[in-house]
Design a protein around this motif. Structure first.
Motif, PDB file in Angstrom:
ATOM      1  N   VAL A  78       8.107   1.796   0.045  1.00 48.16           N
ATOM      2  CA  VAL A  78       8.069   0.869  -0.478  1.00 48.16           C
ATOM      3  C   VAL A  78       6.958   0.774  -1.299  1.00 48.16           C
ATOM      4  N   GLU A  79       7.224  -0.283  -2.568  1.00 54.45           N
ATOM      5  CA  GLU A  79       5.773   0.283  -3.468  1.00 54.45           C
ATOM      6  C   GLU A  79       5.379  -1.499  -3.507  1.00 54.45           C
ATOM      7  N   ARG A  80       4.305  -1.539  -4.117  1.00 52.43           N
ATOM      8  CA  ARG A  80       3.604  -2.887  -4.639  1.00 52.43           C
ATOM      9  C   ARG A  80       2.873  -2.380  -5.991  1.00 52.43           C
ATOM     10  N   PRO A  81       3.981  -2.353  -6.892  1.00 49.55           N
ATOM     11  CA  PRO A  81       3.776  -0.852  -8.764  1.00 49.55           C
ATOM     12  C   PRO A  81       2.832  -2.563  -9.294  1.00 49.55           C
ATOM     13  N   LEU A  95      12.604  -3.475   8.747  1.00 57.63           N
ATOM     14  CA  LEU A  95      12.547  -2.319   8.013  1.00 57.63           C
ATOM     15  C   LEU A  95      10.712  -1.258   8.834  1.00 57.63           C
ATOM     16  N   VAL A  96      10.102  -2.011   7.484  1.00 57.72           N
ATOM     17  CA  VAL A  96       8.970  -2.328   7.652  1.00 57.72           C
ATOM     18  C   VAL A  96       7.943  -3.690   6.767  1.00 57.72           C
ATOM     19  N   SER A  97       6.537  -3.025   7.444  1.00 56.53           N
ATOM     20  CA  SER A  97       5.230  -4.213   6.965  1.00 56.53           C
ATOM     21  C   SER A  97       4.162  -3.675   6.355  1.00 56.53           C
ATOM     22  N   ALA A 147      10.334 -10.490   3.041  1.00 55.00           N
ATOM     23  CA  ALA A 147       9.923 -11.491   3.219  1.00 55.00           C
ATOM     24  C   ALA A 147       8.246 -11.132   3.187  1.00 55.00           C
ATOM     25  N   SER A 148       7.667 -12.823   2.976  1.00 59.34           N
ATOM     26  CA  SER A 148       6.325 -12.581   2.758  1.00 59.34           C
ATOM     27  C   SER A 148       5.922 -13.858   3.999  1.00 59.34           C
ATOM     28  N   SER A 149       4.499 -13.784   4.322  1.00 60.91           N
ATOM     29  CA  SER A 149       3.418 -14.302   5.307  1.00 60.91           C
ATOM     30  C   SER A 149       2.459 -14.020   4.727  1.00 60.91           C
ATOM     31  N   ARG A 150       1.703 -15.202   5.466  1.00 59.89           N
ATOM     32  CA  ARG A 150       0.579 -15.720   4.716  1.00 59.89           C
ATOM     33  C   ARG A 150      -0.559 -14.914   5.959  1.00 59.89           C
ATOM     34  N   THR A 151      -0.362 -14.941   6.853  1.00 54.71           N
ATOM     35  CA  THR A 151      -1.085 -13.910   7.918  1.00 54.71           C
ATOM     36  C   THR A 151       0.228 -12.984   8.711  1.00 54.71           C
ATOM     37  N   SER A 152      -0.812 -12.724   9.391  1.00 54.44           N
ATOM     38  CA  SER A 152      -0.054 -11.205  10.508  1.00 54.44           C
ATOM     39  C   SER A 152      -1.117 -11.506  12.035  1.00 54.44           C
ATOM     40  N   HIS A 159       0.578 -14.861  -0.697  1.00 53.97           N
ATOM     41  CA  HIS A 159       0.947 -14.238   0.866  1.00 53.97           C
ATOM     42  C   HIS A 159       0.688 -13.050   0.744  1.00 53.97           C
ATOM     43  N   LEU A 160       0.311 -12.013   1.597  1.00 56.01           N
ATOM     44  CA  LEU A 160      -0.178 -11.188   2.076  1.00 56.01           C
ATOM     45  C   LEU A 160       0.355 -10.325   2.782  1.00 56.01           C
ATOM     46  N   TYR A 161       1.070 -10.504   3.188  1.00 52.34           N
ATOM     47  CA  TYR A 161       1.965  -9.096   4.349  1.00 52.34           C
ATOM     48  C   TYR A 161       3.695  -9.265   3.701  1.00 52.34           C
ATOM     49  N   PHE A 162       4.117  -8.268   3.548  1.00 52.42           N
ATOM     50  CA  PHE A 162       5.567  -8.662   3.127  1.00 52.42           C
ATOM     51  C   PHE A 162       6.244  -7.167   3.598  1.00 52.42           C
ATOM     52  N   TYR A 163       7.655  -7.625   3.966  1.00 55.48           N
ATOM     53  CA  TYR A 163       8.373  -6.747   4.356  1.00 55.48           C
ATOM     54  C   TYR A 163      10.309  -6.645   3.910  1.00 55.48           C
ATOM     55  N   TRP A 164      10.429  -5.803   4.500  1.00 56.87           N
ATOM     56  CA  TRP A 164      11.285  -5.951   4.435  1.00 56.87           C
ATOM     57  C   TRP A 164      12.328  -5.159   5.726  1.00 56.87           C
TER      58      TRP A 164
END
Lengths: 110, 116
Positions: free
Chosen positions: B67-70, B46-48, B93-98, B29-34
């Motif tokens: 947020v961070e993707r360390p 909250l945030v994408s 949460a995560s998704s492949r596309t957006s 997945h490429l998209y991440f959310y809180w």
């Protein structure tokens, strides 16, 4: 922004009964998802259903995007179906922001 | 079946303390959310996050949040100085596309934060 309304807010059923949950949304949407939140708070994906009808066991869902509503059908309900059912939609053109309804709280009694 | 995992499942903290909630999204997945859910209320965005930057954030996501993707697998939410009203269940949460091709979002089991 888009408004999502779910009905009924609360539902009590006897085990074995059928039910229909409704989700209305105020504007055109790209996609729609149904979730079940179990008593432990976990959000379980039920359906990803921007349009049409899908079935998964005792559950099925129908979305009529042109009329801005979706229905979730639960047949032969079981006590494990208890919890909160959320409908959530994506507005057109947005970047993945799901707008959740207030949910329908379902209690299935043995 | 691939799933989104979150840690910790429950954290209790004192007001004013920093908290980091961790998430491992589904690997392709490429998209991440809180998202967060205050007890008894609906789930709120909250945030994408995409391509190492914030795509969209809500008015809730103020300067105390980051947020961070360390690394290649983890996605974190930091609350710098917690307040009582930050007590909630936080979902990753995560998704492949957006975007206009927004795909299905998959949610983790949630991290319950209690601020005392």
């Amino acid at each position: 922004g888009i408004q999502v309304e779910q009905s009924p807010p609360d539902l009590i059923l006897q085990e074995g009964a059928n039910s229909t949950l409704r989700c209305n949304f105020s504007d055109s949407v790209n996609n729609l998802q149904w979730f079940h939140q179990n008593p432990w708070g976990q959000l379980i994906n039920l359906f990803y259903i921007p349009s049409g009808t899908k079935q998964n066991g005792r559950l099925s869902a129908t979305t009529v995007a042109t009329e801005r509503y979706s229905l979730l059908y639960i047949s032969s309900s079981q006590t494990t179906d208890s919890g909160v059912y959320f409908c959530a939609v994506f507005g057109s053109g947005n970047t993945g922001k799901l707008i959740f309804g207030q949910g329908t709280t379902l209690q299935v009694k043995p | 079946e691939p799933e989104v995992t979150q840690t910790p499942s429950h954290q209790v903290t004192q007001m004013g303390q920093e908290v980091i909630l961790r998430c491992v999204p589904i690997s392709n997945h490429l998209y991440f959310y809180w998202y967060r859910q205050i007890l008894g209320q609906k789930v709120e965005f909250l945030v994408s996050f995409y391509n190492n930057e914030i795509s969209e954030k809500s008015e809730i996501f103020d300067d105390q949040f980051s947020v961070e993707r360390p690394d290649g697998s983890n996605f974190t939410l930091k609350i710098r100085s917690t307040k009582l009203e930050d007590s909630a269940m936080y979902f990753c949460a995560s998704s492949r596309t957006s975007g206009i091709f927004t795909g299905e979002l998959f949610f983790g089991e949630g991290s319950r934060l209690t601020v005392l």
